[in-house]
Design a protein around this motif. Sequence first.
Motif, PDB file in Angstrom:
ATOM      1  N   ASP A  37       0.846  -1.202   0.000  1.00 20.28           N
ATOM      2  CA  ASP A  37       0.000   0.000   0.000  1.00 20.28           C
ATOM      3  C   ASP A  37       0.880   1.249   0.000  1.00 20.28           C
ATOM      4  O   ASP A  37       1.432   1.627   1.029  1.00 20.28           O
ATOM      5  CB  ASP A  37      -0.917  -0.027   1.230  1.00 20.28           C
ATOM      6  CG  ASP A  37      -1.918   1.111   1.223  1.00 20.28           C
ATOM      7  OD1 ASP A  37      -1.966   1.877   0.244  1.00 20.28           O
ATOM      8  OD2 ASP A  37      -2.666   1.244   2.213  1.00 20.28           O
ATOM      9  N   SER A  50       1.123   5.291  -0.514  1.00 17.14           N
ATOM     10  CA  SER A  50       0.307   6.507  -0.557  1.00 17.14           C
ATOM     11  C   SER A  50       1.186   7.692  -0.935  1.00 17.14           C
ATOM     12  O   SER A  50       2.379   7.714  -0.650  1.00 17.14           O
ATOM     13  CB  SER A  50      -0.379   6.758   0.791  1.00 17.14           C
ATOM     14  OG  SER A  50       0.562   7.056   1.795  1.00 17.14           O
ATOM     15  N   ASP A  60       1.295  11.928  -0.812  1.00 16.28           N
ATOM     16  CA  ASP A  60       0.719  13.104  -0.175  1.00 16.28           C
ATOM     17  C   ASP A  60       1.533  14.336  -0.589  1.00 16.28           C
ATOM     18  O   ASP A  60       2.751  14.345  -0.427  1.00 16.28           O
ATOM     19  CB  ASP A  60       0.759  12.943   1.353  1.00 16.28           C
ATOM     20  CG  ASP A  60       0.122  14.120   2.071  1.00 16.28           C
ATOM     21  OD1 ASP A  60      -0.913  14.622   1.589  1.00 16.28           O
ATOM     22  OD2 ASP A  60       0.675  14.539   3.099  1.00 16.28           O
ATOM     23  N   GLN A  75      -2.269  14.562  -2.794  1.00 18.03           N
ATOM     24  CA  GLN A  75      -2.816  13.906  -3.975  1.00 18.03           C
ATOM     25  C   GLN A  75      -2.643  14.781  -5.220  1.00 18.03           C
ATOM     26  O   GLN A  75      -2.520  14.278  -6.326  1.00 18.03           O
ATOM     27  CB  GLN A  75      -4.303  13.589  -3.764  1.00 18.03           C
ATOM     28  CG  GLN A  75      -4.546  12.505  -2.728  1.00 18.03           C
ATOM     29  CD  GLN A  75      -4.070  11.151  -3.218  1.00 18.03           C
ATOM     30  OE1 GLN A  75      -4.408  10.733  -4.319  1.00 18.03           O
ATOM     31  NE2 GLN A  75      -3.281  10.453  -2.410  1.00 18.03           N
ATOM     32  N   THR A 123       4.708   7.160   1.106  1.00 20.16           N
ATOM     33  CA  THR A 123       4.630   6.430   2.372  1.00 20.16           C
ATOM     34  C   THR A 123       4.196   5.004   2.125  1.00 20.16           C
ATOM     35  O   THR A 123       3.281   4.748   1.331  1.00 20.16           O
ATOM     36  CB  THR A 123       3.617   7.105   3.332  1.00 20.16           C
ATOM     37  OG1 THR A 123       3.991   8.473   3.506  1.00 20.16           O
ATOM     38  CG2 THR A 123       3.605   6.421   4.690  1.00 20.16           C
ATOM     39  N   ASN A 124       4.847   4.075   2.802  1.00 23.54           N
ATOM     40  CA  ASN A 124       4.449   2.670   2.740  1.00 23.54           C
ATOM     41  C   ASN A 124       3.469   2.409   3.884  1.00 23.54           C
ATOM     42  O   ASN A 124       3.872   2.240   5.029  1.00 23.54           O
ATOM     43  CB  ASN A 124       5.678   1.763   2.855  1.00 23.54           C
ATOM     44  CG  ASN A 124       5.320   0.300   2.687  1.00 23.54           C
ATOM     45  OD1 ASN A 124       4.159  -0.083   2.725  1.00 23.54           O
ATOM     46  ND2 ASN A 124       6.333  -0.529   2.504  1.00 23.54           N
ATOM     47  N   ASP A 125       2.184   2.379   3.553  1.00 22.23           N
ATOM     48  CA  ASP A 125       1.144   2.112   4.546  1.00 22.23           C
ATOM     49  C   ASP A 125       0.800   0.634   4.630  1.00 22.23           C
ATOM     50  O   ASP A 125      -0.126   0.249   5.355  1.00 22.23           O
ATOM     51  CB  ASP A 125      -0.132   2.907   4.205  1.00 22.23           C
ATOM     52  CG  ASP A 125       0.064   4.401   4.395  1.00 22.23           C
ATOM     53  OD1 ASP A 125       0.809   4.795   5.314  1.00 22.23           O
ATOM     54  OD2 ASP A 125      -0.518   5.181   3.614  1.00 22.23           O
TER      55      ASP A 125
END
Length: 197
Positions: A45, A47, A49, A51, A72-74
């Motif tokens: 996942d 993400s 930031d 967007q 970011t690795n969520d």
Amino acid sequence: MGMKKKLGMSVVTASLGISLIGGGTFAYFSDTEATSNTFAAGTLDLSVDPQKIIDVSNLKPGDKMVREFKLTNDGTVKIDTVNLLTDYTVVDAQGDNASADFGKHIRVNFIFNWEQESEPVFQTTLHELKNMDPDVVQREVWDPLWEQKGGLTSGTMNELWVEFEFVDNGEDQNMFQGDQLELDWEFNATQGEGGDK
């Protein structure tokens, strides 16, 4: 007790004795244990930031815009690579661009750290980026950043800076007055090779 009854009782007693002897012949110790096992897949996942990384208007040749974005690795699985796919459309306000591509006049400078890096680590135009193999961006931008860390591990984040420049080529660029360029960046994350667990 009659003879028939005695004979019947003897047969029943004999049958019972045989069954006990037969049953005893096959008696043994036993024990049973059960295990409960689980295979749970991890999650990948990524993400980004914000967007919308850039949203500017009233550009003129020579303008430069620096923007920060975070990857970011969520998920729970380490991200090994990130491919950047670029696409854009140009809205020709005056209808006079002919074969001129506004994307060829927007330079993209990828920077690791705006405060410590004075030179971009990778420089190209939006037009070139759109037609470029995503592996080139991976090799030129992310690989040097992740060389020390070996990727983007779960729960970690990398900050990057990108500078967009409307290049002043010293020639007539009036054809781009009022034009809009709508940029789409797609970040595709992939895991590394599987290993022993």
